[in-house]
Write an enzyme that holds these catalytic residues in place. Structure first.
Site, PDB file in Angstrom:
ATOM      1  N   ALA A 124      -5.165   1.370  -2.720  1.00  0.00           N
ATOM      2  CA  ALA A 124      -6.936   1.353  -2.499  1.00  0.00           C
ATOM      3  C   ALA A 124      -7.752   1.161  -3.818  1.00  0.00           C
ATOM      4  O   ALA A 124      -7.220   1.809  -5.307  1.00  0.00           O
ATOM      5  CB  ALA A 124      -7.649   2.417  -1.826  1.00  0.00           C
ATOM      6  N   LYS A 128      -6.775  -4.980  -6.843  1.00  0.00           N
ATOM      7  CA  LYS A 128      -5.515  -5.733  -7.797  1.00  0.00           C
ATOM      8  C   LYS A 128      -5.406  -6.525  -6.541  1.00  0.00           C
ATOM      9  O   LYS A 128      -4.303  -7.432  -6.712  1.00  0.00           O
ATOM     10  CB  LYS A 128      -4.786  -4.782  -8.133  1.00  0.00           C
ATOM     11  CG  LYS A 128      -5.151  -3.782  -9.222  1.00  0.00           C
ATOM     12  CD  LYS A 128      -4.466  -2.998 -10.053  1.00  0.00           C
ATOM     13  CE  LYS A 128      -5.132  -1.775 -11.363  1.00  0.00           C
ATOM     14  NZ  LYS A 128      -6.126  -1.606 -11.308  1.00  0.00           N
ATOM     15  N   GLU A 146      -1.920   2.105   0.900  1.00  0.00           N
ATOM     16  CA  GLU A 146      -2.830   3.551   0.743  1.00  0.00           C
ATOM     17  C   GLU A 146      -2.235   4.585   1.402  1.00  0.00           C
ATOM     18  O   GLU A 146      -2.706   4.770   2.872  1.00  0.00           O
ATOM     19  CB  GLU A 146      -4.242   2.882   0.554  1.00  0.00           C
ATOM     20  CG  GLU A 146      -4.665   3.818   0.842  1.00  0.00           C
ATOM     21  CD  GLU A 146      -5.105   4.981  -0.397  1.00  0.00           C
ATOM     22  OE1 GLU A 146      -4.821   6.585  -1.210  1.00  0.00           O
ATOM     23  OE2 GLU A 146      -4.042   4.467  -1.952  1.00  0.00           O
ATOM     24  N   ARG A 151      -9.273   5.566   2.512  1.00  0.00           N
ATOM     25  CA  ARG A 151      -9.350   4.956   1.965  1.00  0.00           C
ATOM     26  C   ARG A 151      -7.861   3.801   2.431  1.00  0.00           C
ATOM     27  O   ARG A 151      -8.880   2.818   1.751  1.00  0.00           O
ATOM     28  CB  ARG A 151      -8.317   5.257   0.426  1.00  0.00           C
ATOM     29  CG  ARG A 151      -9.445   6.524  -0.138  1.00  0.00           C
ATOM     30  CD  ARG A 151      -8.653   6.894  -1.771  1.00  0.00           C
ATOM     31  NE  ARG A 151      -7.645   6.126  -2.812  1.00  0.00           N
ATOM     32  CZ  ARG A 151      -8.488   6.306  -3.835  1.00  0.00           C
ATOM     33  NH1 ARG A 151      -9.828   6.048  -3.961  1.00  0.00           N
ATOM     34  NH2 ARG A 151      -7.984   4.762  -3.849  1.00  0.00           N
ATOM     35  N   CYS A 243      -4.622   4.393 -15.337  1.00  0.00           N
ATOM     36  CA  CYS A 243      -6.119   4.222 -15.433  1.00  0.00           C
ATOM     37  C   CYS A 243      -6.750   4.739 -17.298  1.00  0.00           C
ATOM     38  O   CYS A 243      -7.485   5.614 -17.316  1.00  0.00           O
ATOM     39  CB  CYS A 243      -8.053   3.797 -15.119  1.00  0.00           C
ATOM     40  SG  CYS A 243      -7.722   5.653 -13.608  1.00  0.00           S
TER      41      CYS A 243
END
Length: 472
Positions: A124, A128, A146, A151, A243
């Site tokens: 989610a 990607k 997910e 989500r 990230c």
């Protein structure tokens, strides 16, 4: 009201100077080095970049702007418009995705040349996943997962809008997949992380950061990887991404996978012009394994980290045992439903009132998934049977295998399209009677039923635009 990308009001966010936690500054400076850190900190103070990625299967929109170098269909746009006010966004013609994360394209293009089964474990909201669906060879099966219910619903919506008929959406914890031994050729683990790469876009990421949270994330990431590793076939690929910037969640976790699982860390061909940063922890030849860091101030995008690993061995994806499906076959008096799609490579089944088209080559695999996991979406839900009549479902309108010639098309203006997406009742006196397919700039938006004095809006209630279209 007719809005274009050039005439819309653009939103500009005024931001004060970002104050970073002391512990973050100390670790990142030690990791980056003083010169790189200073350039990085300067980059953090700049406005976030906005990027979109178009859907090659729905070529109804084009975007002006610089191309994202590592993604063929990615574009940077100068400002962030109200995407909600663009019907093409709701039609799945493009996805608003952070540019750095589009780097997955290089992995799939360089290492995938035949049909595969791929899992996006932490998928989610679907950036990607939709990207991978546009890249995988024909004949592939894609699973997007997910665990969080809300989500997962958003993920399913975005997957459906993208239109790929070879997708399955599940809502499970990583450990639920463990019994599916050697099931996948490729697994993407975009791991839950401390979110340092989102500092520039989300001020909350800064306030939530702490050394303790980093440690918790490392532990969680390694649990996830240990749970999912058995489902990767020998010789299969695992894409690990975060990230975040710190070495604990990045290089150290990649080294842990190498040492724990015997994984081989693979290189990805890149251009020097992309300004991607490599391994920042390599103190010896053994530690100089390839990883790929996207750092604001260097690359045009937010913070992102990726490594590619291969499982030892040379095996083929495991074929599931034939499982008996609980779904009933298509009733003989509704065989016209088969003509609503453009391919005969699908099996049709009925559960309750709903008819779904499943890729025949993946039926056994999908049935195996349905028997073990919580499957929210698979294949193409085509119709719902109401008595003697069959009514097409919205998922069919979004699908890339819709036979548009089976339904009269009614082209809407932008104002009409937004009203439809708001789920308002429309009056279209010149529209054909019965089921019609609404389009905007020739892109399918969904179905409606014209009964003469009104048009019944069949757009999914849970997907409707909440805000009044006149206020967008």
């Amino acid at each position: 009201m007719h809005l274009t990308r050039r005439s819309r009001i653009f939103v500009v966010y005024n931001r004060g100077r970002m104050e970073l936690p002391k512990e973050f500054i100390e670790h990142t400076t030690a990791l980056f080095g003083e010169e790189r850190y200073q350039r990085f900190e300067t980059g953090l103070q700049e406005e976030p970049v906005v990027s979109v990625r178009t859907n090659p299967a729905k070529p109804y929109t084009e975007w002006e702007g610089e191309k994202v170098a590592w993604a063929e269909n990615g574009r940077y746009i100068e400002n962030r418009p109200s995407f909600t006010a663009d019907p093409l966004f709701h039609a799945g013609c493009y996805y608003v995705q952070e540019a750095s994360s589009m780097f997955i394209e290089q992995v799939l293009k360089q290492y995938t040349d035949a049909p595969v089964r791929m899992l996006d474990l932490c998928a989610a909201p679907g950036g990607k996943s939709t990207h991978a669906l546009s890249l995988l060879p024909e004949g592939s099966l894609f699973v997007a997962n997910e665990p969080v219910p809300l989500r997962a619903s958003i993920l399913a919506e975005n997957i459906i809008k993208w239109g790929a008929p070879n997708a399955v959406v599940t809502r499970n914890e990583p450990a639920d997949f463990t019994p599916l031994e050697d099931f996948f050729d490729i697994i993407l683990v975009d791991a839950p992380c401390s979110g340092e790469g989102m500092f520039r876009k989300d001020a909350r990421a800064v306030t939530l950061w702490s050394p303790g949270n980093v440690k918790t994330c490392v532990e969680r990431q390694r649990t996830i990887l240990a749970d999912i590793w058995p489902t990767l076939r020998p010789g299969g690929l695992l894409i690990y991404s975060t990230c975040t910037f710190n070495s604990h969640e990045d290089e150290e976790t990649v080294a842990w996978m190498r040492d724990e699982f015997g994984a081989e860390i693979l290189p990805i061909e890149i251009s020097d012009d992309w300004n991607i940063t490599g391994n920042l922890t390599a103190g010896s030849e053994e530690e100089k394994f390839p990883v790929y860091r996207f750092i604001p101030g260097y690359t045009r995008g937010e913070g992102f980290f990726l490594a590619l690993l291969r499982k030892d061995g040379d095996g083929r994806v495991a074929q599931p045992r034939p499982a008996r499906s609980k779904a009933a076959p298509l009733p003989k008096n509704h065989t016209e439903i088969k003509s609503w799609i453009t391919s005969d490579a699908y099996d049709f089944s009925v559960e309750g009132e709903d008819v779904t088209a499943i890729p025949a080559e993946h039926k056994a695999a999908i049935t195996a998934l349905q028997s073990r996991l919580k499957v929210l979406h698979c294949g193409v839900p085509v119709a719902t049977i109401k008595g003697k009549k069959a009514q097409p479902l919205h998922q069919l309108a979004m699908s890339n295998i819709l036979d548009r010639g089976k339904f009269p098309a009614v082209e809407l203006s932008c104002e009409q399209a937004l009203a439809y997406l708001h789920r308002e009742a429309l009056t279209l006196p010149d529209a054909p009677m019965g089921i019609v397919l609404f389009t905007y700039k020739n892109a399918p938006l969904g179905f409606a039923k014209n009964v003469g004095n009104r048009v019944n809006n069949l757009y999914p209630a849970e997907w409707r635009i909440r805000k009044n279209p006149m206020e967008l």
